[in-house]
Write a protein that holds these residues in place. Structure first.
Motif: not given
Lengths: 624, 249
Positions: B9-10, B21-22, B58-61, B211-214
């Motif tokens: 997801v952006r 781009d998470v 991206g997408e959220i599903l 903005g990222e998951i580290v």
């Protein structure tokens, strides 16, 4: 209740009284007096005031007094019609950006902004030409000309409400845009709109009179006040009343609208309604006591009383403590416990109408409860007391650069020249670890991050030589990493300057990390005082124990529910007779509910205010 | 209950990319804690999931399908941080809760459902006719939770829901969150900057930075044996004791 009270104040009474009068005349004037206003008396053409015609007659010998009365209806109806056009168009245009989506909304907002910039009179004349001369054209013209202003106001109000979370929640729940608008947004912007509309009606009335006076409005044989003024103008040197009387009517009706609007604003809580607050009651007698020796701050029986809506609110109810030189004391408690009020009182920042009393409140040798020379008091506090507030955004003036704001302290209290003060400010910014202090000093507060603003605030306290730093929730709005940096900075500053610290926080772990001693406050009183290191293990007051247990830390048992304190915190205006915590305390009995426990010190100097607190068999203060 | 997945997801505002781009998955009946500093993109994740932030990539599903953004069924609900801004001051507690109910239940059914939901969040159902002005912060937050549940959601996003509450009230709300997750099997994304709070409610933890998951993984692992530099930094900053995490059972 409150609305009724505000409306019954002189402004409200006058406004509503006048408005009722105007409306009655408008409603019944034409029915009662139309005959007398239209009857032609050829014997008295353009006559002056007389017993028959109080303010004279016009060129057809018609009675001007009754013509002014009868003209009320047309004048008011036209004014209201034009106002209605303004409001309806304004609300539609103002709400449209919310409904229409981003791109279209932006175009509408842009168009409205351009129209607002146009002079209103120009718009009126423009529309008057388009719609033609006459009452209908004038009503449309004045109404349309007023719309951009309303649209702007409405847009601002709608935008404010649209950002509230309940609007977002409604959207997420699947409520359509129109329903959100009608259910959530419009009801919450209605009050200021109504107030503004009422006031606008007054000025629309004036615009109308102006248009008719210029001959662009109402045309003969109809007549409104503006028309009557124009007719009377020709003879103003002979019969001034003929022109002045309709003018007076415009003023009265305009006042009626404006005063009513003013009163409505007060009733809806927009204006200043402080006068309905209660008096504080009698000051209680204080006895002068000696400060604790060796203490930088010594407070005895501090009481802070605020004016409330129904009765005075006792925010701080007798707080006694002392801070030794270089010591760090924490104050913990929930909102409404009086911890911030205590800090503000110590900093001499509580102003009228609130009242601060104490047997003594001695800071660095000076009793702040004794009236002194305000100039030297300011200097004393300005140089030896540093304050850090929770919200670093509001503690700086957003319109001034950081450097000069710090320098101000030295210029005002230490008599430094501008250049020297600015140099010191840069030096202090460096001392609180702000990188590139020269460049940062030239920046505005909004260019600083939250953590940096707190640093700058601490730096401002370091412009003098502080003996005490009061920090009121200094890290509550900061991230944990920034929080630990700010706390480390505070510790470093204390090490370098030897300043004492009064740290107010709701976070038990922050206080135990930073402080030597802790004061636990509840409902405006200290309920327990103990070494910070003992807070988790040796607390004796049930409230302190509950407070500590309620906060999860990195050690909390994940299998058990968190301890909770039943009930809700005390509402400061309603403190019960006995122990304030009794209603939420598992140990409370009838004695607790009837008698407020005194704050008693044990041999080690720890204090607790609880009937049920068992004394420790072994005191924990050997090390201290 | 269902699985909510963020896939690359952006989110971009102008030239500023808030989410880079998470990817994150919230499993069925699972509470995932999301920690990080302000500005790291935590709240943007929440807002993107409920359609309040524009997803530019991206997408959220939800269970592999796009989340419905129209119609009466809204399976992803959110509870906000500020309990003083999240309830309409002019609507009673009952009206606020009822507004989120899918379909148009009759008067009787509505009343019964309001009572059920308020009881579920440990509020006296007689408060349904009160305006929010008469409620404390903790009580308001319970109403907000009841409103989210009224929509019969499959996933709840909780964005800093205890940050503006007093500590004594925070505990009660956290207990409630755990109870409801157990009883209703709710999937939840629990956002907080308070690591101790996240540790208490979340089974899995994701750490955001810039903005990222580290880092992400089981709570005990991420908070007990952090691998990423930033997570260690974050844990070291927690006031109080040296962090150790016991195994949740």
């Amino acid at each position: 209740m409150r609305a009724a009270r505000v409306l019954l104040r002189p402004v409200g009474l006058a406004g509503i009284g006048l408005l009722v009068l105007v409306v009655l005349v408008a409603a019944f004037g034409p029915i009662l007096w139309d005959g007398r206003a239209t009857v032609v008396d050829t014997d008295h053409l353009l006559a002056g005031p007389s017993a028959d015609h109080w303010i004279g007659t016009d060129n057809l010998g018609r009675d001007l007094f009754f013509r002014v009365l009868v003209a009320t209806r047309l004048s008011i109806v036209l004014a209201l019609a034009a106002t209605a056009i303004s409001i309806v168009l304004g609300v539609v245009l103002g709400a449209a950006p919310m409904l229409a989506g981003r791109r279209v909304g932006r175009v509408i907002t842009w168009a409205v902004n351009v129209l607002v910039a146009f002079p209103g009179l120009l718009l009126v004349l423009f529309f008057a030409v388009i719609f033609g001369v006459g009452a209908r054209g004038a009503a449309l013209a004045v109404g349309l000309a007023g719309a951009p202003g309303f649209a702007r106001l409405c847009h601002t109000l709608v935008a404010g409400v649209s950002e509230r979370d309940y609007v977002a929640a409604a959207r997420i729940a699947g409520v359509g845009r129109f329903r959100v608008l009608f259910r959530h947004v419009l009801p919450n912007v209605a009050e200021p709109l109504i107030v503004n509309a009422t006031m606008a009606a007054g000025s629309v009335l004036l615009s109308f009179a102006g248009l008719s006076f210029l001959g662009l409005g109402v045309q003969a044989p109809s007549y409104d006040w503006g028309r009557l003024m124009q007719d009377g103008l020709n003879g103003i040197y002979i019969h001034p009343l003929a022109a002045l009387a309709p003018g007076l009517a415009v003023i009265l009706a305009g006042l009626a609208f404006n005063l009513t609007g003013e009163a409505l604003a007060g009733a809806f809580g927009i204006g200043d309604v402080a006068t309905v607050r209660t008096a504080l009651g009698q000051a209680t007698a204080t006895e002068l006591t000696a400060p604790v020796p060796g203490a930088v701050l010594s407070v005895d029986d501090l009481r802070v009383t605020l004016p409330g809506v129904h009765q005075p609110v006792h925010a701080v109810r007798g707080v006694t403590f002392a801070i030794k030189d270089g010591e760090a004391v924490g104050v913990v408690g929930e909102s409404g416990s009086g911890k911030s009020m205590t800090a503000l009182a110590v900093a001499d920042l509580i102003e009228q109408p609130a009242r601060v009393e104490a047997n003594h409140l001695v800071f660095a040798g000076e009793d702040l409860t004794v009236p002194g020379d305000p100039e030297s008091r300011r200097k004393h506090l300005g140089t030896s007391l540093a304050i850090v507030f929770q919200d670093p955004m509001t503690s700086f003036n957003p319109a001034h650069r950081i450097g000069p704001q710090l320098a101000e302290v030295s210029r005002a209290h230490q008599g430094l020249r501008r250049r020297a003060a600015l140099a010191r400010a840069v030096d202090r910014l460096r001392a609180v670890r702000i990188r590139e202090p020269e460049r940062r000093a030239r920046q505005y507060p909004f260019q600083f991050s939250g953590g940096m603003r707190q640093r700058a605030m601490i730096g401002m306290g370091l412009m003098g030589t502080p003996r005490l730093i009061i920090a009121d929730e200094p890290t509550t709005s900061l991230d944990v990493t920034v929080q630990s940096q700010v706390l480390a900075l505070l510790a470093e500053v204390r090490r370098d300057t030897g300043a004492a610290l009064l740290l107010i926080s709701h976070d038990v772990s922050v206080v135990t990390d930073v402080c030597d001693r802790v004061l636990v406050m509840y409902a405006g009183r200290i309920v327990e005082e103990l070494p910070a290191a003992d807070l988790r293990t040796l607390a004796r007051h049930p409230y302190t124990k509950a407070l500590v247990a309620a906060v999860p830390d990195m050690e909390t048992d994940l299998d058990r529910p968190l301890a909770v304190i039943p009930g809700v915190p005390i509402d400061p205006p309603h403190v019960p007779i006995g122990c304030a915590f009794a209603a939420r305390c598992p140990l409370a009995d009838d004695h607790c509910r009837a008698v407020d426990p005194p704050l008693l010190a044990d041999a080690a100097g720890n204090r607790v205010a609880c009937h049920k607190a068992a004394p420790h068999s072994v005191t924990s203060k050997v090390t201290a | 209950m269902s699985v909510l997945s963020f896939r690359d997801v952006r989110v971009r505002y102008g030239s500023h990319t808030v989410l880079k781009d998470v990817s994150l998955e919230i499993g069925d009946g699972e509470v995932v804690g999301l920690v990080g500093e302000s500005g790291s993109g935590k709240s943007t994740m929440a807002r993107a999931a409920v359609g309040l932030a524009p997803v530019t990539g991206g997408e959220i599903l939800l269970d592999g399908r796009p989340i419905p953004r129209r119609g009466p069924v809204r399976p992803v609900q959110m509870v906000f941080q500020d309990p003083y801004s999240s309830l309409d001051p002019r609507m009673t507690v009952g009206e606020s809760v009822a507004e989120a109910m899918p379909g148009r239940p009759g008067k009787q059914a509505r009343r019964a459902e309001i009572t059920r939901l308020l009881t579920l969040v440990h509020l006296d159902p007689s408060r349904a006719d009160d305006l929010p002005g008469r409620l404390s912060g903790g009580q308001r937050q319970r109403v907000a939770l009841a409103r989210a549940l009224a929509a019969r959601p499959e996933v709840i996003i909780a964005d800093e829901i205890t940050s503006s509450l007093d500590v004594s009230v925070q505990g009660a709300v956290l207990n409630l969150v755990r109870d409801m997750q157990r009883e209703l099997g709710l999937s939840m994304l629990f956002i907080s900057h308070n690591l101790a709070v996240v540790r208490y409610v979340a089974g899995r933890v994701a750490v955001m930075y810039g903005g990222e998951i580290v880092e992400q993984g089981p709570a005990a692992q991420v908070l007990g044996a952090p691998r990423h530099e930033y997570t260690r930094h974050l844990l070291a900053a927690v006031p109080g004791t040296i962090p150790t995490v016991k195994e949740p059972t």
